[in-house]
Design a protein around this motif. Structure first.
Motif, PDB file in Angstrom:
ATOM      1  N   TRP A  39       5.716  -4.941  -2.140  1.00  0.00           N
ATOM      2  CA  TRP A  39       4.549  -4.197  -1.678  1.00  0.00           C
ATOM      3  C   TRP A  39       3.581  -5.176  -1.022  1.00  0.00           C
ATOM      4  O   TRP A  39       3.311  -6.253  -1.556  1.00  0.00           O
ATOM      5  N   TYR A  40       3.071  -4.750   0.140  1.00  0.00           N
ATOM      6  CA  TYR A  40       2.084  -5.527   0.860  1.00  0.00           C
ATOM      7  C   TYR A  40       0.850  -4.670   1.064  1.00  0.00           C
ATOM      8  O   TYR A  40       0.935  -3.453   1.231  1.00  0.00           O
ATOM      9  N   LYS A  41      -0.289  -5.335   1.081  1.00  0.00           N
ATOM     10  CA  LYS A  41      -1.555  -4.668   1.365  1.00  0.00           C
ATOM     11  C   LYS A  41      -2.073  -5.215   2.692  1.00  0.00           C
ATOM     12  O   LYS A  41      -1.975  -6.436   2.959  1.00  0.00           O
ATOM     13  N   LYS A  42      -2.607  -4.359   3.517  1.00  0.00           N
ATOM     14  CA  LYS A  42      -3.094  -4.808   4.819  1.00  0.00           C
ATOM     15  C   LYS A  42      -4.481  -4.251   5.100  1.00  0.00           C
ATOM     16  O   LYS A  42      -4.686  -3.037   5.097  1.00  0.00           O
ATOM     17  N   TYR A  43      -5.408  -5.176   5.369  1.00  0.00           N
ATOM     18  CA  TYR A  43      -6.734  -4.799   5.854  1.00  0.00           C
ATOM     19  C   TYR A  43      -6.722  -4.833   7.370  1.00  0.00           C
ATOM     20  O   TYR A  43      -5.916  -5.545   7.979  1.00  0.00           O
ATOM     21  N   PRO A  44      -7.634  -4.091   8.003  1.00  0.00           N
ATOM     22  CA  PRO A  44      -7.719  -4.128   9.470  1.00  0.00           C
ATOM     23  C   PRO A  44      -7.927  -5.550   9.974  1.00  0.00           C
ATOM     24  O   PRO A  44      -8.655  -6.329   9.364  1.00  0.00           O
ATOM     25  N   ALA A  45      -7.267  -5.870  11.068  1.00  0.00           N
ATOM     26  CA  ALA A  45      -7.394  -7.171  11.731  1.00  0.00           C
ATOM     27  C   ALA A  45      -6.880  -8.332  10.890  1.00  0.00           C
ATOM     28  O   ALA A  45      -7.198  -9.493  11.166  1.00  0.00           O
ATOM     29  N   GLU A  46      -6.101  -8.048   9.866  1.00  0.00           N
ATOM     30  CA  GLU A  46      -5.497  -9.102   9.069  1.00  0.00           C
ATOM     31  C   GLU A  46      -3.997  -8.847   8.956  1.00  0.00           C
ATOM     32  O   GLU A  46      -3.519  -7.726   9.185  1.00  0.00           O
ATOM     33  N   GLY A  47      -3.257  -9.880   8.580  1.00  0.00           N
ATOM     34  CA  GLY A  47      -1.842  -9.695   8.348  1.00  0.00           C
ATOM     35  C   GLY A  47      -1.589  -9.099   6.972  1.00  0.00           C
ATOM     36  O   GLY A  47      -2.467  -9.097   6.112  1.00  0.00           O
ATOM     37  N   PRO A  48      -0.397  -8.559   6.743  1.00  0.00           N
ATOM     38  CA  PRO A  48      -0.052  -8.030   5.417  1.00  0.00           C
ATOM     39  C   PRO A  48      -0.142  -9.124   4.360  1.00  0.00           C
ATOM     40  O   PRO A  48       0.273 -10.253   4.591  1.00  0.00           O
ATOM     41  N   THR A  49      -0.695  -8.756   3.223  1.00  0.00           N
ATOM     42  CA  THR A  49      -0.830  -9.682   2.095  1.00  0.00           C
ATOM     43  C   THR A  49       0.143  -9.272   1.005  1.00  0.00           C
ATOM     44  O   THR A  49       0.131  -8.119   0.557  1.00  0.00           O
ATOM     45  N   PHE A  50       0.975 -10.212   0.573  1.00  0.00           N
ATOM     46  CA  PHE A  50       1.946  -9.919  -0.474  1.00  0.00           C
ATOM     47  C   PHE A  50       1.232  -9.568  -1.778  1.00  0.00           C
ATOM     48  O   PHE A  50       0.292 -10.249  -2.200  1.00  0.00           O
TER      49      PHE A  50
ATOM     50  N   PHE B 232       2.308 -13.601   5.456  1.00  0.00           N
ATOM     51  CA  PHE B 232       2.020 -13.271   6.846  1.00  0.00           C
ATOM     52  C   PHE B 232       0.741 -13.921   7.360  1.00  0.00           C
ATOM     53  O   PHE B 232      -0.230 -14.099   6.622  1.00  0.00           O
ATOM     54  N   GLY B 233       0.767 -14.223   8.654  1.00  0.00           N
ATOM     55  CA  GLY B 233      -0.440 -14.653   9.346  1.00  0.00           C
ATOM     56  C   GLY B 233      -1.251 -13.447   9.790  1.00  0.00           C
ATOM     57  O   GLY B 233      -0.850 -12.302   9.575  1.00  0.00           O
ATOM     58  N   PRO B 234      -2.392 -13.701  10.435  1.00  0.00           N
ATOM     59  CA  PRO B 234      -3.279 -12.611  10.838  1.00  0.00           C
ATOM     60  C   PRO B 234      -2.791 -11.829  12.052  1.00  0.00           C
ATOM     61  O   PRO B 234      -3.304 -10.758  12.346  1.00  0.00           O
ATOM     62  N   GLY B 235      -1.801 -12.379  12.736  1.00  0.00           N
ATOM     63  CA  GLY B 235      -1.254 -11.681  13.889  1.00  0.00           C
ATOM     64  C   GLY B 235      -1.887 -12.086  15.206  1.00  0.00           C
ATOM     65  O   GLY B 235      -3.014 -12.589  15.262  1.00  0.00           O
TER      66      GLY B 235
END
Lengths: 112, 117
Positions: free
Chosen positions: A35-46, B108-111
């Motif tokens: 499962w990954y969490k993603k905030y806007p303008a950021e990459g997915p966080t494990f 992951f990086g920020p993209g």
């Protein structure tokens, strides 16, 4: 063909309550789930992962349950906090391949 | 803790131009992955490298190429850009040698947001 499915596009819960995010998969060769969490303008966080040899993995407020026979997994967040508001992606991997196959994500909103 | 660094964060190109995206993995990580995320879509795996060798390949167009250098950073080269290449490009890294024998936990990086006009 979507091999990892997150059928609910969004979920809204009250702060302090439990959030349950669901994920289904079709490929029986998948043996590791994340499962990954993603905030806007950021990459997915494990966040948390589980191997197919287990049916539960817990890390603090996060618990992932795996039902292999149903090809279903779920992420439980308890208690939910406003900072948990994000898009959550379910991902799967198959032994021998490094690529992660993602679901389309689900937006969680935790209301204060 | 150090994270994956991607540059540039934003890139605007015209059709038929070329673009180069760079990725610097977490220190000591030896494996790099590239993913493409279109608007409202899930991230799609493009390609991965382990110890400077291509280790897995996904739905990467022939117009794209990538490599990993001796310092483990990676570059994704995109030529003859098309409007459909507009997307968020993520790089991820991991330390292989985790479970059986791959490490699936990719960071992951920020993209890089690529816009093709």
């Amino acid at each position: 063909d979507q091999q990892v499915k997150q059928n609910s596009p969004s979920l809204s819960v009250q702060e302090g309550r439990i959030s349950i995010l669901n994920c289904d998969y079709t490929n029986s060769m998948f043996d590791y789930f994340l499962w990954y969490k993603k905030y806007p303008a950021e990459g997915p966080t494990f966040l948390i992962s589980i191997s197919s040899i287990k049916d539960k993995n817990e890390d603090g407020r996060f618990t992932v349950f795996l039902n292999k026979s149903a090809k279903h997994l779920s992420l439980h967040i308890v208690p939910s906090q406003p900072g948990d508001s994000a898009v959550y992606f379910c991902a799967a991997a198959q032994g021998g391949s490094e690529k992660l196959v993602f679901g389309k994500g689900m937006k969680l909103t935790v209301n204060p | 803790a150090a994270g994956v660094i991607q540059s540039p964060r934003h890139l605007i190109k015209e059709k038929r131009e070329t673009a180069t995206l760079k990725c610097y993995p977490i220190p000591r990580h030896d494996t790099v992955y590239w993913y493409q995320q279109g608007p409202g879509q899930d991230p799609q795996f493009l390609i991965s490298f382990y110890e400077k060798m291509q280790s897995d390949k996904g739905s990467i167009p022939d117009r794209f190429s990538a490599q990993q250098f001796s310092d483990y950073h990676s570059e994704l080269n995109m030529s003859s850009l098309e409007l459909g290449d507009s997307a968020l490009y993520f790089c991820a890294s991991s330390l292989r040698g985790g479970r059986s024998p791959y490490s699936y936990e990719q960071y992951f990086g920020p993209g890089t947001r690529l816009t093709v006009t």
